[in-house]
Motif scaffolding. Structure first.
Motif, PDB file in Angstrom:
ATOM      1  N   ARG A   1       2.048  -9.798 -60.805  1.00  8.11           N
ATOM      2  CA  ARG A   1       2.594 -10.118 -59.486  1.00  8.11           C
ATOM      3  C   ARG A   1       3.419 -11.403 -59.525  1.00  8.11           C
ATOM      4  NH1 ARG A   1      -1.793  -9.545 -56.794  1.00  8.11           N
ATOM      5  NH2 ARG A   1      -2.483 -11.713 -56.869  1.00  8.11           N
ATOM      6  N   THR A   2       2.892 -12.444 -60.157  1.00  5.96           N
ATOM      7  CA  THR A   2       3.613 -13.716 -60.200  1.00  5.96           C
ATOM      8  C   THR A   2       4.861 -13.608 -61.074  1.00  5.96           C
ATOM      9  OG1 THR A   2       2.197 -14.490 -62.020  1.00  5.96           O
ATOM     10  CG2 THR A   2       1.542 -15.086 -59.792  1.00  5.96           C
ATOM     11  N   ARG A   3       4.776 -12.881 -62.183  1.00  6.78           N
ATOM     12  CA  ARG A   3       5.941 -12.744 -63.060  1.00  6.78           C
ATOM     13  C   ARG A   3       7.010 -11.864 -62.418  1.00  6.78           C
ATOM     14  NH1 ARG A   3       4.436 -17.287 -64.993  1.00  6.78           N
ATOM     15  NH2 ARG A   3       3.163 -17.240 -66.889  1.00  6.78           N
ATOM     16  N   ALA A   4       6.589 -10.888 -61.620  1.00 10.08           N
ATOM     17  CA  ALA A   4       7.571 -10.085 -60.878  1.00 10.08           C
ATOM     18  C   ALA A   4       8.323 -10.970 -59.894  1.00 10.08           C
ATOM     19  CB  ALA A   4       6.875  -8.940 -60.152  1.00 10.08           C
ATOM     20  N   GLY A   5       7.599 -11.914 -59.284  1.00  8.44           N
ATOM     21  CA  GLY A   5       8.249 -12.886 -58.406  1.00  8.44           C
ATOM     22  C   GLY A   5       9.267 -13.710 -59.173  1.00  8.44           C
ATOM     23  N   GLY A   6       8.926 -14.037 -60.423  1.00  5.07           N
ATOM     24  CA  GLY A   6       9.847 -14.792 -61.256  1.00  5.07           C
ATOM     25  C   GLY A   6      11.129 -14.028 -61.538  1.00  5.07           C
TER      26      GLY A   6
ATOM     27  N   ARG B   1      17.031 -13.219 -60.450  1.00  2.00           N
ATOM     28  CA  ARG B   1      18.131 -12.521 -59.785  1.00  2.00           C
ATOM     29  C   ARG B   1      18.871 -13.450 -58.820  1.00  2.00           C
ATOM     30  NH1 ARG B   1      21.382  -8.818 -61.043  1.00  2.00           N
ATOM     31  NH2 ARG B   1      22.754 -10.527 -60.531  1.00  2.00           N
ATOM     32  N   LEU B   2      18.118 -14.246 -58.062  1.00  2.00           N
ATOM     33  CA  LEU B   2      18.726 -15.180 -57.119  1.00  2.00           C
ATOM     34  C   LEU B   2      19.536 -16.249 -57.852  1.00  2.00           C
ATOM     35  CD1 LEU B   2      15.763 -15.675 -54.603  1.00  2.00           C
ATOM     36  CD2 LEU B   2      17.896 -14.444 -54.194  1.00  2.00           C
ATOM     37  N   ILE B   3      19.008 -16.705 -58.988  1.00  2.00           N
ATOM     38  CA  ILE B   3      19.722 -17.708 -59.782  1.00  2.00           C
ATOM     39  C   ILE B   3      21.052 -17.152 -60.276  1.00  2.00           C
ATOM     40  CG2 ILE B   3      19.682 -18.993 -61.961  1.00  2.00           C
ATOM     41  CD1 ILE B   3      16.622 -19.275 -61.551  1.00  2.00           C
ATOM     42  N   LEU B   4      21.019 -15.928 -60.797  1.00  2.00           N
ATOM     43  CA  LEU B   4      22.241 -15.318 -61.331  1.00  2.00           C
ATOM     44  C   LEU B   4      23.276 -15.081 -60.234  1.00  2.00           C
ATOM     45  CD1 LEU B   4      20.657 -12.799 -63.846  1.00  2.00           C
ATOM     46  CD2 LEU B   4      21.942 -14.874 -64.407  1.00  2.00           C
TER      47      LEU B   4
ATOM     48  N   LEU C   1      22.167 -18.926 -66.895  1.00  2.00           N
ATOM     49  CA  LEU C   1      21.573 -18.123 -67.962  1.00  2.00           C
ATOM     50  C   LEU C   1      20.291 -18.767 -68.481  1.00  2.00           C
ATOM     51  CD1 LEU C   1      24.794 -17.118 -69.918  1.00  2.00           C
ATOM     52  CD2 LEU C   1      23.383 -15.664 -68.435  1.00  2.00           C
ATOM     53  N   GLU C   2      20.285 -20.080 -68.602  1.00  2.60           N
ATOM     54  CA  GLU C   2      19.100 -20.783 -69.099  1.00  2.60           C
ATOM     55  C   GLU C   2      17.917 -20.586 -68.159  1.00  2.60           C
ATOM     56  OE1 GLU C   2      18.281 -25.348 -69.004  1.00  2.60           O
ATOM     57  OE2 GLU C   2      19.272 -24.901 -70.905  1.00  2.60           O
ATOM     58  N   LEU C   3      18.138 -20.812 -66.868  1.00  2.00           N
ATOM     59  CA  LEU C   3      17.057 -20.688 -65.887  1.00  2.00           C
ATOM     60  C   LEU C   3      16.587 -19.246 -65.744  1.00  2.00           C
ATOM     61  CD1 LEU C   3      18.408 -23.092 -63.105  1.00  2.00           C
ATOM     62  CD2 LEU C   3      16.566 -23.541 -64.724  1.00  2.00           C
TER      63      LEU C   3
ATOM     64  N   ASN D   1      23.673 -17.035 -57.610  1.00  2.00           N
ATOM     65  CA  ASN D   1      24.029 -18.307 -56.966  1.00  2.00           C
ATOM     66  C   ASN D   1      25.360 -18.822 -57.509  1.00  2.00           C
ATOM     67  OD1 ASN D   1      24.209 -20.971 -55.990  1.00  2.00           O
ATOM     68  ND2 ASN D   1      21.977 -21.176 -55.967  1.00  2.00           N
ATOM     69  N   GLU D   2      26.363 -18.858 -56.653  1.00  2.00           N
ATOM     70  CA  GLU D   2      27.700 -19.279 -57.075  1.00  2.00           C
ATOM     71  C   GLU D   2      27.804 -20.784 -57.282  1.00  2.00           C
ATOM     72  OE1 GLU D   2      30.416 -17.778 -54.205  1.00  2.00           O
ATOM     73  OE2 GLU D   2      30.092 -15.658 -54.742  1.00  2.00           O
ATOM     74  N   ASN D   3      26.799 -21.542 -56.837  1.00  2.00           N
ATOM     75  CA  ASN D   3      26.857 -23.002 -56.942  1.00  2.00           C
ATOM     76  C   ASN D   3      26.261 -23.528 -58.249  1.00  2.00           C
ATOM     77  OD1 ASN D   3      28.002 -23.327 -54.319  1.00  2.00           O
ATOM     78  ND2 ASN D   3      25.965 -23.005 -53.436  1.00  2.00           N
ATOM     79  N   ILE D   4      25.789 -22.626 -59.111  1.00  2.00           N
ATOM     80  CA  ILE D   4      25.188 -23.028 -60.387  1.00  2.00           C
ATOM     81  C   ILE D   4      26.120 -22.649 -61.526  1.00  2.00           C
ATOM     82  CG2 ILE D   4      23.188 -22.789 -61.912  1.00  2.00           C
ATOM     83  CD1 ILE D   4      21.503 -22.013 -59.533  1.00  2.00           C
ATOM     84  N   GLU D   5      26.323 -23.583 -62.453  1.00  2.00           N
ATOM     85  CA  GLU D   5      27.158 -23.306 -63.620  1.00  2.00           C
ATOM     86  C   GLU D   5      26.577 -22.137 -64.425  1.00  2.00           C
ATOM     87  OE1 GLU D   5      29.996 -24.696 -64.582  1.00  2.00           O
ATOM     88  OE2 GLU D   5      30.094 -26.032 -62.845  1.00  2.00           O
ATOM     89  N   ILE D   6      27.465 -21.357 -65.062  1.00  2.00           N
ATOM     90  CA  ILE D   6      27.023 -20.151 -65.754  1.00  2.00           C
ATOM     91  C   ILE D   6      26.019 -20.458 -66.859  1.00  2.00           C
ATOM     92  CG2 ILE D   6      29.000 -20.214 -67.321  1.00  2.00           C
ATOM     93  CD1 ILE D   6      27.148 -17.080 -65.973  1.00  2.00           C
TER      94      ILE D   6
END
Length: 207
Positions: free
Chosen positions: A154-159, A164-167, A178-180, A169-174
């Motif tokens: 359950r917790t890893r599915a949340g991760g 998906r949200l990180i990828l 990828l790292e996060l 996000n247009e305000n984060i460098e590519i």
């Protein structure tokens, strides 16, 4: 060998200890006389924290997980706790890791064995960064309930949703995206192995 990571270089510890000192000061500045002990848990508490080398310097990755043990939790004004969480988020944006996870637990709860992986890992994978050591009790891995495997999924599915949200996000460098995202994806892979170990009564706190 490093204290906080598997990298065999004490220079990695220098960076991590500077960041931990800032986090410890943040906690003490906000909760002050209420704090008895601060434990570093998670990967860095186990001595398996993730770092990358950029030029000649190391940069810690992922999260710092800390457990704060107060003298009496119910005597801490809620405003102080809220201010701590807010200031910890600001601090996380100033240091290397993406998040500072804080938990406040009464000492008496740690003395009562709990059938959870969270407690198992706190007991076996912690470093005291402030105050005296404590008695921490947990169930042995051989009798951890199988429901803990479901908790991991359950917790890893949340991760993965976070990834998906990180990828997106247009305000984060590519490169940072990828790292996060890969950190969260790798945790999801580990959950499969963790669950198999729990099923076979062979789970271990170390990765």
């Amino acid at each position: 060998m490093s204290i906080y990571t598997l990298v065999n270089d004490p220079e990695a510890d220098v960076i991590i200890e500077k960041e931990l000192a800032r986090i410890k000061n943040c906690i003490l500045n906000n909760l002050g006389e209420h704090v008895k002990t601060i434990l570093l848990c998670g990967g860095f508490g186990r001595g398996e924290g993730a770092v990358v080398k950029e030029g000649s310097n190391y940069r810690p990755l992922n999260d710092y997980d800390l457990v704060i043990i107060p003298y009496k939790k119910n005597q801490i004004p809620i405003q102080k706790i809220q201010r701590l969480y807010s200031n910890a988020q600001i601090l996380a944006n100033e240091i290397s890791v993406k998040q500072i996870d804080l938990a406040i637990l009464d000492e008496w709860k740690l003395k009562i064995p709990a059938p959870s992986i969270a407690r198992y890992e706190i007991k076996h994978g912690n470093k005291v960064i402030y105050g005296p050591g404590l008695t921490i009790r947990c169930f042995p891995a051989s009798i951890l309930p199988l429901s803990e495997a479901i908790t991991y999924f359950r917790t890893r599915a949340g991760g993965l949703l976070v990834a998906r949200l990180i990828l997106d996000n247009e305000n984060i460098e590519i490169s940072e995206k990828l790292e996060l995202a890969l950190l969260e994806i790798n945790k999801a892979y580990l959950a499969i192995g963790d669950s198999i170990l729990i099923k076979h009564r062979a789970y271990h706190y170390s990765y």
